[in-house]
Scaffold this motif. Sequence first.
Motif, PDB file in Angstrom:
ATOM      1  N   PRO A   1       0.918  -1.100   0.041  1.00  0.00           N
ATOM      2  CA  PRO A   1       0.098   0.008   0.159  1.00  0.00           C
ATOM      3  C   PRO A   1       0.922   1.236  -0.051  1.00  0.00           C
ATOM      4  N   GLY A   2       1.934   1.203   0.829  1.00  0.00           N
ATOM      5  CA  GLY A   2       2.920   2.399   0.764  1.00  0.00           C
ATOM      6  C   GLY A   2       3.316   2.686  -0.889  1.00  0.00           C
ATOM      7  N   LEU A   3       3.763   1.753  -1.439  1.00  0.00           N
ATOM      8  CA  LEU A   3       4.418   1.951  -2.675  1.00  0.00           C
ATOM      9  C   LEU A   3       3.190   2.251  -3.605  1.00  0.00           C
ATOM     10  N   ASP A   4       1.980   1.738  -3.539  1.00  0.00           N
ATOM     11  CA  ASP A   4       0.766   2.329  -4.221  1.00  0.00           C
ATOM     12  C   ASP A   4       0.527   3.855  -4.149  1.00  0.00           C
ATOM     13  N   GLN A   5       0.609   4.319  -2.703  1.00  0.00           N
ATOM     14  CA  GLN A   5       0.324   5.559  -2.495  1.00  0.00           C
ATOM     15  C   GLN A   5       1.457   6.360  -3.125  1.00  0.00           C
ATOM     16  N   ALA A   6       2.803   6.080  -2.876  1.00  0.00           N
ATOM     17  CA  ALA A   6       4.011   6.856  -3.475  1.00  0.00           C
ATOM     18  C   ALA A   6       3.708   7.018  -5.125  1.00  0.00           C
TER      19      ALA A   6
ATOM     20  N   ASP B   1       8.546  14.400 -11.368  1.00  0.00           N
ATOM     21  CA  ASP B   1       9.120  13.912  -9.815  1.00  0.00           C
ATOM     22  C   ASP B   1       9.933  12.952 -10.042  1.00  0.00           C
ATOM     23  N   THR B   2      10.453  12.693  -9.051  1.00  0.00           N
ATOM     24  CA  THR B   2      11.891  11.761  -8.882  1.00  0.00           C
ATOM     25  C   THR B   2      11.452  10.542  -7.864  1.00  0.00           C
ATOM     26  N   LEU B   3      11.218   9.362  -8.324  1.00  0.00           N
ATOM     27  CA  LEU B   3      11.091   8.208  -7.405  1.00  0.00           C
ATOM     28  C   LEU B   3      11.458   6.745  -8.228  1.00  0.00           C
ATOM     29  N   VAL B   4      10.575   6.125  -8.606  1.00  0.00           N
ATOM     30  CA  VAL B   4      10.973   4.694  -9.437  1.00  0.00           C
ATOM     31  C   VAL B   4      10.191   4.348 -10.628  1.00  0.00           C
ATOM     32  N   THR B   5      11.096   3.973 -11.500  1.00  0.00           N
ATOM     33  CA  THR B   5      10.189   3.516 -12.950  1.00  0.00           C
ATOM     34  C   THR B   5       9.262   4.371 -13.465  1.00  0.00           C
ATOM     35  N   ARG B   6       8.239   3.689 -14.179  1.00  0.00           N
ATOM     36  CA  ARG B   6       7.227   4.100 -14.927  1.00  0.00           C
ATOM     37  C   ARG B   6       7.351   5.676 -15.390  1.00  0.00           C
ATOM     38  N   GLY B   7       8.490   5.971 -16.063  1.00  0.00           N
ATOM     39  CA  GLY B   7       8.938   7.248 -16.639  1.00  0.00           C
ATOM     40  C   GLY B   7       9.178   8.114 -15.724  1.00  0.00           C
ATOM     41  N   VAL B   8       9.601   8.069 -14.512  1.00  0.00           N
ATOM     42  CA  VAL B   8      10.005   8.714 -13.437  1.00  0.00           C
ATOM     43  C   VAL B   8      11.233   8.231 -13.168  1.00  0.00           C
ATOM     44  N   ARG B   9      12.312   9.414 -13.016  1.00  0.00           N
ATOM     45  CA  ARG B   9      13.464   9.114 -12.430  1.00  0.00           C
ATOM     46  C   ARG B   9      13.891   8.304 -11.260  1.00  0.00           C
ATOM     47  N   LEU B  10      15.026   7.710 -11.198  1.00  0.00           N
ATOM     48  CA  LEU B  10      15.249   6.845  -9.864  1.00  0.00           C
ATOM     49  C   LEU B  10      16.073   7.520  -9.158  1.00  0.00           C
ATOM     50  N   SER B  11      16.205   7.894  -7.984  1.00  0.00           N
ATOM     51  CA  SER B  11      17.179   8.505  -7.090  1.00  0.00           C
ATOM     52  C   SER B  11      17.719   7.503  -5.915  1.00  0.00           C
ATOM     53  N   LEU B  12      18.852   7.036  -6.210  1.00  0.00           N
ATOM     54  CA  LEU B  12      19.667   6.233  -5.208  1.00  0.00           C
ATOM     55  C   LEU B  12      20.883   6.991  -4.713  1.00  0.00           C
TER      56      LEU B  12
ATOM     57  N   PRO C   1      15.075   6.510 -16.783  1.00  0.00           N
ATOM     58  CA  PRO C   1      14.785   5.281 -17.656  1.00  0.00           C
ATOM     59  C   PRO C   1      15.065   5.528 -19.241  1.00  0.00           C
ATOM     60  N   ALA C   2      15.051   6.808 -19.751  1.00  0.00           N
ATOM     61  CA  ALA C   2      15.210   7.058 -21.009  1.00  0.00           C
ATOM     62  C   ALA C   2      16.978   7.108 -21.418  1.00  0.00           C
ATOM     63  N   ASP C   3      17.631   6.938 -20.400  1.00  0.00           N
ATOM     64  CA  ASP C   3      19.169   6.837 -20.563  1.00  0.00           C
ATOM     65  C   ASP C   3      19.387   5.177 -20.682  1.00  0.00           C
ATOM     66  N   PRO C   4      20.232   4.684 -21.548  1.00  0.00           N
ATOM     67  CA  PRO C   4      20.398   3.294 -21.544  1.00  0.00           C
ATOM     68  C   PRO C   4      21.321   2.836 -20.545  1.00  0.00           C
ATOM     69  N   MET C   5      22.387   3.615 -20.161  1.00  0.00           N
ATOM     70  CA  MET C   5      23.123   3.000 -18.905  1.00  0.00           C
ATOM     71  C   MET C   5      22.268   3.232 -17.773  1.00  0.00           C
ATOM     72  N   SER C   6      21.237   3.970 -17.605  1.00  0.00           N
ATOM     73  CA  SER C   6      20.593   3.848 -16.617  1.00  0.00           C
ATOM     74  C   SER C   6      19.580   2.888 -16.717  1.00  0.00           C
ATOM     75  N   LYS C   7      18.915   2.484 -17.623  1.00  0.00           N
ATOM     76  CA  LYS C   7      18.119   1.353 -18.016  1.00  0.00           C
ATOM     77  C   LYS C   7      18.899   0.182 -17.508  1.00  0.00           C
ATOM     78  N   MET C   8      20.064  -0.079 -17.929  1.00  0.00           N
ATOM     79  CA  MET C   8      20.924  -1.274 -17.645  1.00  0.00           C
ATOM     80  C   MET C   8      20.988  -1.526 -16.196  1.00  0.00           C
ATOM     81  N   PHE C   9      21.392  -0.321 -15.438  1.00  0.00           N
ATOM     82  CA  PHE C   9      21.685  -0.316 -14.112  1.00  0.00           C
ATOM     83  C   PHE C   9      20.358  -0.827 -13.478  1.00  0.00           C
ATOM     84  N   VAL C  10      19.130  -0.334 -13.697  1.00  0.00           N
ATOM     85  CA  VAL C  10      18.045  -0.674 -12.972  1.00  0.00           C
ATOM     86  C   VAL C  10      17.500  -2.251 -13.478  1.00  0.00           C
ATOM     87  N   ASN C  11      17.897  -2.632 -14.502  1.00  0.00           N
ATOM     88  CA  ASN C  11      17.737  -4.074 -14.985  1.00  0.00           C
ATOM     89  C   ASN C  11      18.579  -5.006 -14.240  1.00  0.00           C
TER      90      ASN C  11
END
Length: 169
Positions: free
Chosen positions: A48-53, A61-72, A79-89
């Motif tokens: 539920p927390g992830l669903d709310q986020a 905005d910045t968060l996780v996947t779905r066309g949104v940037r991931l901040s670690l 996700p539009a950047d090939p290197m970032s996509k590889m890292f997330v995969n």
Amino acid sequence: MGELIGHARCSTVAQDLTSQREILASLGVAEDRIYLDKDLTGTNRARPGLDQALAAVRSGDTLVTRGVRLSLGGSIYDPADPMSKMFVNMLAVFAAFEADLPRMRTREGMSIARSRGRLEGRAPELTTRQQAELVRMHSSGELMEVFAVGRATVYRVPDRVATAAAEGA
């Protein structure tokens, strides 16, 4: 630039989310924009927390996947950047591997127990007395209703009783 939305999760009630919340706050996520899931394993699909986020994020905005940037740790992965996509995969591959380890260990333990004769499978649904009565009534067509069991049990029990009788004789 959009808002920062945070999500923190721990798998047991005994674990504390304080350190994750502090890290998110140090990265600039406002306290009211941090969504929490507690006592949920990695394989649990209801979060539920992830669903709310995810419901809170908007374009930019910045968060996780779905066309949104991931901040670690302050690094932004787009996700539009090939290197970032590889890292997330790669992270997803490691997460799947980690989730499979307990299943693999369980199967190995069951195999060892089975080879030592300590794992005989699921306990019978019926008591010894019920099994004897079922064998006696096997020719009638009422067994499923009388014992409230499925057809497979009706056919499996006579074989099980016969095997047990042969081993005991």
